[in-house]
Scaffold this active site. Sequence first.
Site, PDB file in Angstrom:
ATOM      1  N   PHE A 126       0.818  -1.221   0.000  1.00  0.00           N
ATOM      2  CA  PHE A 126       0.000   0.000   0.000  1.00  0.00           C
ATOM      3  C   PHE A 126       0.847   1.264   0.000  1.00  0.00           C
ATOM      4  O   PHE A 126       0.374   2.342  -0.347  1.00  0.00           O
ATOM      5  CB  PHE A 126      -0.967  -0.001   1.194  1.00  0.00           C
ATOM      6  CG  PHE A 126      -0.363   0.421   2.502  1.00  0.00           C
ATOM      7  CD1 PHE A 126      -0.261   1.766   2.837  1.00  0.00           C
ATOM      8  CD2 PHE A 126       0.118  -0.521   3.405  1.00  0.00           C
ATOM      9  CE1 PHE A 126       0.306   2.160   4.044  1.00  0.00           C
ATOM     10  CE2 PHE A 126       0.678  -0.130   4.610  1.00  0.00           C
ATOM     11  CZ  PHE A 126       0.784   1.215   4.931  1.00  0.00           C
ATOM     12  N   LYS A 127       2.124   1.161   0.369  1.00  0.00           N
ATOM     13  CA  LYS A 127       2.977   2.344   0.434  1.00  0.00           C
ATOM     14  C   LYS A 127       3.047   3.061  -0.925  1.00  0.00           C
ATOM     15  O   LYS A 127       3.323   4.255  -0.972  1.00  0.00           O
ATOM     16  CB  LYS A 127       4.381   1.952   0.884  1.00  0.00           C
ATOM     17  CG  LYS A 127       4.401   1.144   2.199  1.00  0.00           C
ATOM     18  CD  LYS A 127       4.919   1.940   3.335  1.00  0.00           C
ATOM     19  CE  LYS A 127       5.009   1.277   4.694  1.00  0.00           C
ATOM     20  NZ  LYS A 127       4.437   0.006   5.001  1.00  0.00           N
TER      21      LYS A 127
END
Length: 462
Positions: free
Chosen positions: A111-112
């Site tokens: 998700f970064k």
Amino acid sequence: MKYISTRGQAPALSFEDTMLTGLAGDGGLYVPEEIPMLDVEAIRAMQGQKYEDVAFTVMAPFVGDTFIEAEFRALITKAYHGFDHVARAPLKELDSDLWLLELFHGPTLAFKDFAMQLIGQMFQHVLARRGQRITIVGATSGDTGSAAIEAFKGLDNVDVCILYPHGRVSEVQRRQMTTPDEANVHAIAVDGTFDDCQRHLKDMFADHGFRDDVRLAAVNSINWARVMAQVVYFFTSAVALGAPDRRVSFVVPTGNFGDIFAGFIAREMGLPIDRLVIATNQNDILHRCMQTSRYSKQGVQPSISPSMDIEVSSNFERALFWAHGRDGQVVAGLMDDLMTQGAFSVSGNAMGALADVYDSGMADEATTSAEIGRTLAMTTELVCPHTAVGVHVARGRTGSDPKIVLATAHPAKFPDAVEAATGIRPPLPKRMADLYDRSERVTRVENDLAAIQTLIREKRAE
Ligand SMILES: *Cc1c(COP(=O)(O)O)cnc(C)c1O
């Protein structure tokens, strides 16, 4: 829109300066002076919209006049262009009223990428306008470093140097950092631990001569712009399940508290979120704090969900700031206690404020592994160990609102743990299937601040 520090002693800044600065000068974290509200009609209008359009609506009030509308829309479009799913953050049904929000369709499979890809575009735009060149130095246990390299590689105004502990990241994580061949990317393998890398990074920022010389900048998870970008998928997913006319709860695999704090911002903006559930692995300092009102360090035990192996959960400071009625002096006192005694106690009033928003749960190693197997058996879905922690905590909850678990990484990013749990080795997505064939480029360096600084100066001059 102005930003203020959680410790109350740093000057208020614009969005642009907040993004470029990262950490506040008093050691605190920047937060918006006030949180903009979206009314019910504005939220309802998101139904059926593209991710990029919702992203603009949600983030525009936070960036203020740093970008004009057309510029900001173009940056958002570029940021998410490289994702391999047109919905960007698709929802998948796991069970009745239990959903997975897949946040791993970006270039580094975690998700970064949602925040880092946008930050890359925003930095580039602002630096070009200012005629500045900077050096981004980061320390990583794996996911943040690869996401930063993917976001900044090939950009004109940025060198990106990532420190990681030699021999202590997964092979996929290492290759994602060492195989990009753009000249402004420098992977640096330190003969030490992740904590050593983080300490060197901190010392570099404290060395003002070095900091100004190379124009050091940080994009670690305390950067407000990262939290902001993560607010968007709380809106898109809740709206897909019926918001604003239906409440939802989120279960968030948590380490540094950045992702779940973005959920808090969405809730403050008017999204009808019932509960935000902190899901931790065996390093359960946050879960213990929610249960006992005491935040107390005990040491970190390595786990199969390594991106959650922390005991200083940086962004929790932002939650504490709100829980204490935005009193920076109190927060500064708690952080002092943490530094000097390794612990602090949260007052009854503040605990009450936290409990109004957050619940918590924990999954140990055996439970996490068993959950990967159970989810596969029940749904044919392979989940990564971080996601499995969230799924386990979600299954233990009652209540009739839909529950959304954030699927924070692709299972192929942690193939050993997934294979051990299921006997199946998850394949990499097609677009990066040749990751194991690409040549690597990395500089190994001794565990020494001066040696690392010399190396960064050299790399920058190349
Ligand atoms: C970073 C990360 C987390 C933890 O997120 P925080 O915002 O630090 O709480 C969880 N899972 C994965 C896969 C991550 O990369």
